[in-house]
Design a protein around this motif. Structure first.
Motif, PDB file in Angstrom:
ATOM      1  N   ALA A 333       0.830  -1.212   0.000  1.00 12.98           N
ATOM      2  CA  ALA A 333       0.000   0.000   0.000  1.00 12.98           C
ATOM      3  C   ALA A 333       0.860   1.256   0.000  1.00 12.98           C
ATOM      4  CB  ALA A 333      -0.936  -0.007   1.207  1.00 12.98           C
ATOM      5  N   SER A 334       1.951   1.237   0.763  1.00 14.74           N
ATOM      6  CA  SER A 334       2.826   2.404   0.789  1.00 14.74           C
ATOM      7  C   SER A 334       3.664   2.491  -0.477  1.00 14.74           C
ATOM      8  CB  SER A 334       3.739   2.359   2.021  1.00 14.74           C
ATOM      9  OG  SER A 334       4.565   1.211   1.996  1.00 14.74           O
ATOM     10  N   LEU A 335       3.939   1.354  -1.095  1.00 19.02           N
ATOM     11  CA  LEU A 335       4.761   1.314  -2.298  1.00 19.02           C
ATOM     12  C   LEU A 335       4.027   1.910  -3.494  1.00 19.02           C
ATOM     13  CD1 LEU A 335       7.581   0.098  -2.973  1.00 19.02           C
ATOM     14  CD2 LEU A 335       6.385  -1.919  -3.830  1.00 19.02           C
ATOM     15  N   TYR A 336       2.717   1.625  -3.597  1.00 21.65           N
ATOM     16  CA  TYR A 336       1.940   2.023  -4.772  1.00 21.65           C
ATOM     17  C   TYR A 336       1.163   3.317  -4.571  1.00 21.65           C
ATOM     18  CZ  TYR A 336       3.436  -2.282  -6.860  1.00 21.65           C
ATOM     19  OH  TYR A 336       4.232  -3.276  -7.390  1.00 21.65           O
ATOM     20  N   ASP A 337       1.079   3.825  -3.368  1.00 21.51           N
ATOM     21  CA  ASP A 337       0.534   5.161  -3.070  1.00 21.51           C
ATOM     22  C   ASP A 337      -0.969   5.294  -3.275  1.00 21.51           C
ATOM     23  OD1 ASP A 337       3.101   6.033  -2.483  1.00 21.51           O
ATOM     24  OD2 ASP A 337       3.451   6.753  -4.514  1.00 21.51           O
ATOM     25  N   GLU A 338      -1.595   4.338  -3.894  1.00 23.76           N
ATOM     26  CA  GLU A 338      -3.039   4.333  -4.091  1.00 23.76           C
ATOM     27  C   GLU A 338      -3.464   2.875  -4.174  1.00 23.76           C
ATOM     28  OE1 GLU A 338      -4.143   6.325  -7.711  1.00 23.76           O
ATOM     29  OE2 GLU A 338      -2.864   5.105  -8.979  1.00 23.76           O
ATOM     30  N   PRO A 339      -4.745   2.572  -4.051  1.00 21.49           N
ATOM     31  CA  PRO A 339      -5.169   1.173  -4.079  1.00 21.49           C
ATOM     32  C   PRO A 339      -4.679   0.458  -5.348  1.00 21.49           C
ATOM     33  CG  PRO A 339      -6.974   2.559  -3.350  1.00 21.49           C
ATOM     34  CD  PRO A 339      -5.885   3.487  -3.788  1.00 21.49           C
ATOM     35  N   TYR A 340      -4.086  -0.726  -5.140  1.00 19.02           N
ATOM     36  CA  TYR A 340      -3.519  -1.505  -6.237  1.00 19.02           C
ATOM     37  C   TYR A 340      -3.624  -2.974  -5.848  1.00 19.02           C
ATOM     38  CZ  TYR A 340      -0.146  -3.435  -9.524  1.00 19.02           C
ATOM     39  OH  TYR A 340       0.447  -4.177 -10.504  1.00 19.02           O
ATOM     40  N   ALA A 341      -4.259  -3.792  -6.690  1.00 18.24           N
ATOM     41  CA  ALA A 341      -4.681  -5.121  -6.242  1.00 18.24           C
ATOM     42  C   ALA A 341      -4.095  -6.293  -7.014  1.00 18.24           C
ATOM     43  CB  ALA A 341      -6.207  -5.211  -6.283  1.00 18.24           C
ATOM     44  N   ASP A 342      -3.005  -6.113  -7.726  1.00 21.42           N
ATOM     45  CA  ASP A 342      -2.380  -7.245  -8.410  1.00 21.42           C
ATOM     46  C   ASP A 342      -1.470  -7.945  -7.407  1.00 21.42           C
ATOM     47  OD1 ASP A 342      -0.969  -9.040  -9.945  1.00 21.42           O
ATOM     48  OD2 ASP A 342      -0.717  -7.681 -11.638  1.00 21.42           O
ATOM     49  N   SER A 343      -1.873  -9.132  -6.954  1.00 24.69           N
ATOM     50  CA  SER A 343      -1.108  -9.840  -5.923  1.00 24.69           C
ATOM     51  C   SER A 343       0.254 -10.301  -6.421  1.00 24.69           C
ATOM     52  CB  SER A 343      -1.902 -11.037  -5.387  1.00 24.69           C
ATOM     53  OG  SER A 343      -2.191 -11.943  -6.427  1.00 24.69           O
ATOM     54  N   SER A 344       0.447 -10.367  -7.743  1.00 31.70           N
ATOM     55  CA  SER A 344       1.765 -10.746  -8.257  1.00 31.70           C
ATOM     56  C   SER A 344       2.798  -9.655  -7.996  1.00 31.70           C
ATOM     57  CB  SER A 344       1.706 -11.062  -9.752  1.00 31.70           C
ATOM     58  OG  SER A 344       1.423  -9.905 -10.515  1.00 31.70           O
ATOM     59  N   ALA A 345       2.361  -8.526  -7.439  1.00 32.39           N
ATOM     60  CA  ALA A 345       3.312  -7.499  -7.010  1.00 32.39           C
ATOM     61  C   ALA A 345       4.268  -8.046  -5.950  1.00 32.39           C
ATOM     62  CB  ALA A 345       2.564  -6.278  -6.471  1.00 32.39           C
ATOM     63  N   MET A 346       3.809  -9.035  -5.190  1.00 30.75           N
ATOM     64  CA  MET A 346       4.679  -9.595  -4.144  1.00 30.75           C
ATOM     65  C   MET A 346       5.850 -10.382  -4.727  1.00 30.75           C
ATOM     66  SD  MET A 346       2.199 -10.489  -0.922  1.00 30.75           S
ATOM     67  CE  MET A 346       0.941 -11.365  -1.830  1.00 30.75           C
ATOM     68  N   PRO A 347       5.632 -11.384  -5.579  1.00 25.60           N
ATOM     69  CA  PRO A 347       6.802 -12.040  -6.178  1.00 25.60           C
ATOM     70  C   PRO A 347       7.613 -11.106  -7.071  1.00 25.60           C
ATOM     71  CG  PRO A 347       4.749 -12.886  -7.125  1.00 25.60           C
ATOM     72  CD  PRO A 347       4.381 -12.072  -5.928  1.00 25.60           C
ATOM     73  N   THR A 348       6.960 -10.127  -7.699  1.00 26.56           N
ATOM     74  CA  THR A 348       7.704  -9.156  -8.504  1.00 26.56           C
ATOM     75  C   THR A 348       8.661  -8.364  -7.622  1.00 26.56           C
ATOM     76  OG1 THR A 348       5.874  -8.959 -10.074  1.00 26.56           O
ATOM     77  CG2 THR A 348       7.494  -7.191 -10.074  1.00 26.56           C
ATOM     78  N   TYR A 349       8.180  -7.969  -6.450  1.00 27.30           N
ATOM     79  CA  TYR A 349       9.028  -7.263  -5.488  1.00 27.30           C
ATOM     80  C   TYR A 349      10.229  -8.134  -5.116  1.00 27.30           C
ATOM     81  CZ  TYR A 349      10.299  -4.741  -1.187  1.00 27.30           C
ATOM     82  OH  TYR A 349      10.957  -4.048  -0.205  1.00 27.30           O
ATOM     83  N   ARG A 350       9.973  -9.423  -4.893  1.00 31.68           N
ATOM     84  CA  ARG A 350      11.046 -10.335  -4.474  1.00 31.68           C
ATOM     85  C   ARG A 350      12.070 -10.568  -5.593  1.00 31.68           C
ATOM     86  NH1 ARG A 350      10.891  -9.588   0.734  1.00 31.68           N
ATOM     87  NH2 ARG A 350       9.162 -10.615   1.828  1.00 31.68           N
TER      88      ARG A 350
END
Length: 633
Positions: A333-350
């Protein structure tokens, strides 16, 4: 790759306090930890955070032209800057650096607003013209690099590479734009040009704006480029197969220029594998590749990544992520600054975290699915369109509207029995049908979720308008090209590229996207649909062209995607968090939701009646945004 920020008083030369612009710039320190500096003129302040990639010791920003007329802040990479610099030198322009930033400056001085037509790459920049007292801003053609802006209450124009740059300004209005909540629960992101905030905007891809001192408002942005949708060349299969690899290889090649360590993501899918294969043929040293694996087989693609890594003898690194790696929930939530719901953001971050340990620049395969029809939803859309083309709309509405209304939602059943969405789509035209199939929560589901008061405040607005704005440009396209065009204009920009930009820049990693080279896109979008979708196989033209370069199992296995086990999380370790967050006082009091339906969605999922993981994740990310920004308390 960098972060930019700025303030421009439209109607005065009022001095800008240094602490204001510095606070804004410091909020995006992660985008450029190598250097940061500022430029001040009467009524103007420009700021920059630098991640050094090319001309490591030179090219400081903000940068002033040799003649002192113009100053630029720039985020991105211009891949044709060397040839462009030679052209400008021949015209008499002076260069004091060896990077691409000064090339944009001189291109602006030579061609003005039309300088964007000469740039090949990814970019978001602002040029302060001291002579004309104007600010020129532009964003690259496909929207790879972000640009946010707003008009503040004191009449100043504020901009930045991330939304947090704007919110760091004490005059920024944090009132929410209510229509974007309808958009968010449809798409899982907030589409351009809007943001979650009423008075903040994203500059759309392929757009530019010229602001002049004395303007009382921000002019409408002008589109300078779009994906060609008319008079497309008729490419034969022989022409496509003869040209595809060489055109893609050229797009990869120009993205290998860097004065720092460079590598690539390697998921084991077709797109990243194709990128790595061509990189290996273009450089003598082994390619640095990175993969993220999961300790659950159905989410793990590392064996296919290893096939490619072994074939091309890459310097391959793999890290395994636990299936219970949900520590990033609040960080997103802090990374994207507004609501963002693609859960693949987690493995992408990793995977960005892993890559940054070894390289500063990584190439990705993003954009290939949209360009060559790789998503499974294109196949379903194409099948539905065959029925729509046979039966007139009034007859389809009569037949399928009741079926769409009363047919049960069978999430547990085989795909061919889960026909509720298809029945609904049959009663719609092509654009509305694709909107329906793309929705995380369909129109009827959003109506149940939203409170009656919020639905009244929407005053008839529907997220379908996001697609309708592009409809006039698709009249000469077949139904599958319509879907691809809509994805390139919305999903690619708002979801995929947003995900990668924030996740990579959180680790100060630059990601380059050869499939989204605009020259390659102009050619690739013209590949006929019947060459991309063949007997249910998507991206067939790309796969066929890459057959000499990649293993058959990599090319023709079932598409897996970069997924996480949300359904299990919500029935296990995140169940309590689900109840506490979604039924919190903040969510009940914000005025957007029907509390009974919030409870229903949770209970249905926890008891195994339905798989509501996608809407529940969308709600969880919204709750996290609201809580972190203290909205609705």
């Amino acid at each position: 790759m960098c972060g930019i920020a700025g303030l421009f008083h439209l109607s005065s030369e009022q001095a800008i306090p240094s602490e204001i612009i510095e606070g804004m710039n410091n909020s995006q320190y992660h985008r450029g930890p190598d250097a940061g500096d500022y430029f001040y003129d009467p009524g103007v302040a420009l700021a920059h955070r630098r991640l050094s990639i090319i001309d490591l010791e030179g090219s400081p920003q903000p940068m002033m032209s040799a003649c002192s007329r113009a100053v630029i802040v720039f985020n991105g990479e211009i891949y044709n800057f060397k040839s462009l610099r030679d052209e400008l030198k021949a015209k008499g322009y002076q260069f004091n650096t060896n990077g691409d930033t000064e090339t944009i400056l001189n291109a602006y001085l030579e061609w003005g607003e039309d300088c964007v037509h000469h740039l090949r790459g990814m970019f978001a920049f602002a040029v302060w013209d001291r002579q004309n007292q104007s600010l020129f801003i532009a964003r690259d053609r496909l929207g790879i690099k972000p640009f946010f802006y707003s008009l503040l209450s004191d009449g100043s124009f504020v901009f930045g590479s991330e939304l947090k740059v704007l919110t760091a300004n004490p005059l920024f209005d944090k009132s929410l734009r209510e229509t974007t909540i309808e958009d968010y629960f449809t798409f899982g992101y907030i589409p351009e040009p809007h943001t979650i905030y009423q008075n903040a905007y994203k500059l759309p891809p392929g757009h530019r704006i010229l602001l002049k001192r004395g303007d009382l408002a921000v002019p409408e942005s002008q589109e300078y480029w779009d994906i060609p949708t008319t008079n497309l060349p008729s490419l034969t299969e022989e022409e496509v197969q003869a040209q595809l690899v060489e055109r893609l290889k050229e797009a990869v090649d120009i993205r290998l220029v860097a004065d720092v360590e460079l590598g690539a993501f390697l998921s084991g899918g077709v797109d990243s594998s194709a990128t790595v294969a061509l990189m290996s043929q273009l450089q003598s040293d082994p390619v640095n590749t990175c993969s993220i694996g999961f300790d659950v087989k159905e989410f793990n693609e590392t064996e296919f990544a290893k096939m490619v890594a072994d074939r091309y003898q890459t310097n391959h690194r793999v890290e395994t992520v636990s299936k219970d790696d949900f520590d990033l929930v609040d960080k997103l939530a802090s990374l994207y600054d507004e609501p963002y719901a693609d859960s693949s953001a987690m493995p992408t971050y990793r995977v960005c975290e892993l890559a940054r340990k070894h390289v500063t620049v990584a190439l990705s395969g993003d954009g290939a699915d949209e360009l060559f029809a790789g998503y499974g939803r294109y196949r379903w859309h194409n099948n539905e369109e065959k029925v729509r083309s046979i039966l007139p709309l009034p007859l389809r509405k009569a037949i399928f509207t009741p079926l769409g209304k009363y047919y049960p939602k069978l999430d547990w059943a085989p795909r061919f029995l889960r026909a509720k969405t298809s029945f609904q789509s049959m009663a719609m035209d092509t654009v509305e049908a694709y909107h329906n199939s793309m929705s995380i929560l369909r129109k009827d589901e959003r109506a149940k979720l939203f409170s009656k008061d919020y639905q009244q405040r929407l005053n008839g607005y529907s997220s379908l308008e996001v697609f309708r704005q592009y409809q006039d440009k698709t009249t000469q396209l077949d139904s599958m090209k319509v879907a691809q065009y809509l994805d390139l204009k919305t999903y690619l920009v708002g979801d995929i590229l947003t995900k990668v930009d924030r996740a990579s820049m959180a680790h100060s990693l630059e990601v380059r996207v050869p499939f989204l080279d605009h020259k390659f896109v102009e050619w690739g979008f013209a590949v006929p649909s019947e060459q991309n979708l063949v007997q249910g196989v998507g991206k067939k033209s790309l796969k066929q062209a890459m057959e000499p370069h990649l293993p058959h199992d990599v090319l023709y296995r079932k598409k897996m995607g970069f997924a996480v086990p949300l359904a299990d999380w919500f029935r296990g370790p995140l169940k309590e968090r689900l109840y506490d967050g979604l039924l919190s006082q903040q969510m009940r009091n914000c005025g957007y939701f029907n509390e009974t339906q919030l409870k229903n969605l949770i209970e249905q999922h926890v008891k195994g009646i339905r798989d509501n993981s996608a809407p529940l994740w969308t709600l969880m990310m919204f709750e996290s945004f609201m809580r972190q920004n203290k909205i609705g308390l």
